[in-house]
Design an enzyme around this catalytic site. Structure first.
Site, PDB file in Angstrom:
ATOM      1  N   SER A 142     -30.346   1.389 -46.487  1.00  0.00           N
ATOM      2  CA  SER A 142     -29.281   2.745 -46.915  1.00  0.00           C
ATOM      3  C   SER A 142     -28.219   2.290 -46.440  1.00  0.00           C
ATOM      4  O   SER A 142     -27.937   1.459 -45.088  1.00  0.00           O
ATOM      5  CB  SER A 142     -28.934   3.887 -46.893  1.00  0.00           C
ATOM      6  OG  SER A 142     -28.249   4.287 -46.729  1.00  0.00           O
ATOM      7  N   TYR A 156     -30.598  11.902 -42.362  1.00  0.00           N
ATOM      8  CA  TYR A 156     -31.005  10.616 -42.902  1.00  0.00           C
ATOM      9  C   TYR A 156     -30.777   9.463 -42.393  1.00  0.00           C
ATOM     10  O   TYR A 156     -31.451   8.869 -42.737  1.00  0.00           O
ATOM     11  CB  TYR A 156     -30.183  11.316 -44.393  1.00  0.00           C
ATOM     12  CG  TYR A 156     -30.003   9.816 -45.454  1.00  0.00           C
ATOM     13  CD1 TYR A 156     -31.369   9.894 -46.408  1.00  0.00           C
ATOM     14  CD2 TYR A 156     -29.865   9.181 -45.565  1.00  0.00           C
ATOM     15  CE1 TYR A 156     -31.441   8.414 -47.445  1.00  0.00           C
ATOM     16  CE2 TYR A 156     -29.170   7.766 -46.590  1.00  0.00           C
ATOM     17  CZ  TYR A 156     -30.331   7.918 -47.621  1.00  0.00           C
ATOM     18  OH  TYR A 156     -30.364   6.891 -48.391  1.00  0.00           O
ATOM     19  N   SER A 159     -32.831   8.114 -40.233  1.00  0.00           N
ATOM     20  CA  SER A 159     -33.765   7.910 -40.252  1.00  0.00           C
ATOM     21  C   SER A 159     -33.306   6.358 -41.219  1.00  0.00           C
ATOM     22  O   SER A 159     -34.604   5.468 -41.042  1.00  0.00           O
ATOM     23  CB  SER A 159     -34.526   8.757 -41.776  1.00  0.00           C
ATOM     24  OG  SER A 159     -33.583   8.451 -43.268  1.00  0.00           O
ATOM     25  N   LYS A 160     -32.549   6.202 -41.587  1.00  0.00           N
ATOM     26  CA  LYS A 160     -32.321   4.626 -42.411  1.00  0.00           C
ATOM     27  C   LYS A 160     -32.072   3.953 -41.291  1.00  0.00           C
ATOM     28  O   LYS A 160     -32.750   2.412 -41.085  1.00  0.00           O
ATOM     29  CB  LYS A 160     -31.596   4.780 -43.745  1.00  0.00           C
ATOM     30  CG  LYS A 160     -31.874   5.294 -44.202  1.00  0.00           C
ATOM     31  CD  LYS A 160     -33.285   5.055 -45.324  1.00  0.00           C
ATOM     32  CE  LYS A 160     -33.373   5.753 -47.178  1.00  0.00           C
ATOM     33  NZ  LYS A 160     -34.695   5.293 -47.422  1.00  0.00           N
TER      34      LYS A 160
END
Length: 258
Positions: A142, A156, A159-160
């Protein structure tokens, strides 16, 4: 892309969004597909659609990729059915609204288990088979992995960033085996993964309109087809000298730093 005909492609997150769209795009080129998701109803729809548009063969596996036994079962069934693997597409992902003051242990574990742990260990399981076919892997990362940050998506974004580093380090490790691994880093898309943490369709549209102003290329938002095209390129022989790359599909948004 004649080169994809009869190739075995394993797609996670195949029940909706980018995963479903990518599966159907490969199906049109006569691939043999293994489709994986925990949403049994929508996975069955993708399976039917892939068969209808030209897939040579389709195997649908309902699985929870947070479970070790399911990860192993996915790879085992894929090889039992097709005897080989050419392309692994780690597309499954989740995005939770979890700023630091309310984030829970479960939010962290759920996000990392799907977004990082599953692609890492599914890749590990795929190595012996991809080595035989000199295959390739594409991860979905992302824009959130880089300069851009969103306070409501802290876990998030983390994590990316992990997906990006996993992609680069794995590329170095797997190069000697002839396996390529790359990532696609899209900007915001109106898919289920993002709408899941919004309160309404109106919130989603407001978010699209607001973020569109930050895209230098001027497009309203990234389309699913934009991401599919990037995935198919990186998986193809046209990208045979590309590995360890994070390809941003964002209209240059990540270059603005906002």
């Amino acid at each position: 892309m004649v080169e994809f005909a009869s190739k075995v492609v394993l797609v996670t997150g195949a029940a909706s969004g980018v995963g479903a769209g990518t599966a159907k795009a490969f199906a049109k080129h006569g691939t043999r597909l293994c489709l994986v998701d925990r949403d049994e109803e929508n996975l069955a729809k993708t399976e039917t659609e892939c068969k209808n548009v030209g897939a040579e063969k389709v195997l649908a596996i309902v699985a929870d990729l947070t479970k070790d036994e399911d990860l192993k079962r996915v790879m085992q069934k894929t090889i039992e059915e097709f005897s080989e693997l050419n392309i692994l597409l780690n597309i499954a992902g989740i995005c939770l609204n979890a700023p630091i003051e309310i984030a829970s242990f479960k939010d962290f574990d759920d996000t990392y288990n799907i977004n990082v742990r599953a692609p890492l260990f599914l890749t590990q399981l795929a190595i012996p088979f991809l080595e035989k076919t000199k295959g390739s892997i594409v991860n979905i990362s992302s824009i959130a992995s880089k300069e851009y940050a969103d306070a409501s998506q802290m876990i998030y974004c983390m994590s990316k960033s992990s997906v990006d580093h996993f992609t680069k380090i794995a590329a170095l490790e797997l190069a000697k085996k002839g396996i390529r691994i790359n990532a696609v880093n899209p900007a915001f898309m109106k898919t289920n993964i993002f709408q899941s943490w919004l309160n309404s369709a109106e919130d989603a549209e407001e978010l699209v309109q607001g973020r569109a102003k930050l895209v230098p290329l001027g497009r309203k938002n990234v389309k699913v087809d934009d991401v599919i095209n990037a995935i198919m390129f990186l998986a193809s022989d046209r990208a045979k000298m590309i590995t360890g790359t994070c390809l941003f599909v964002d209209g240059a948004r990540h270059l603005t730093g906002i």
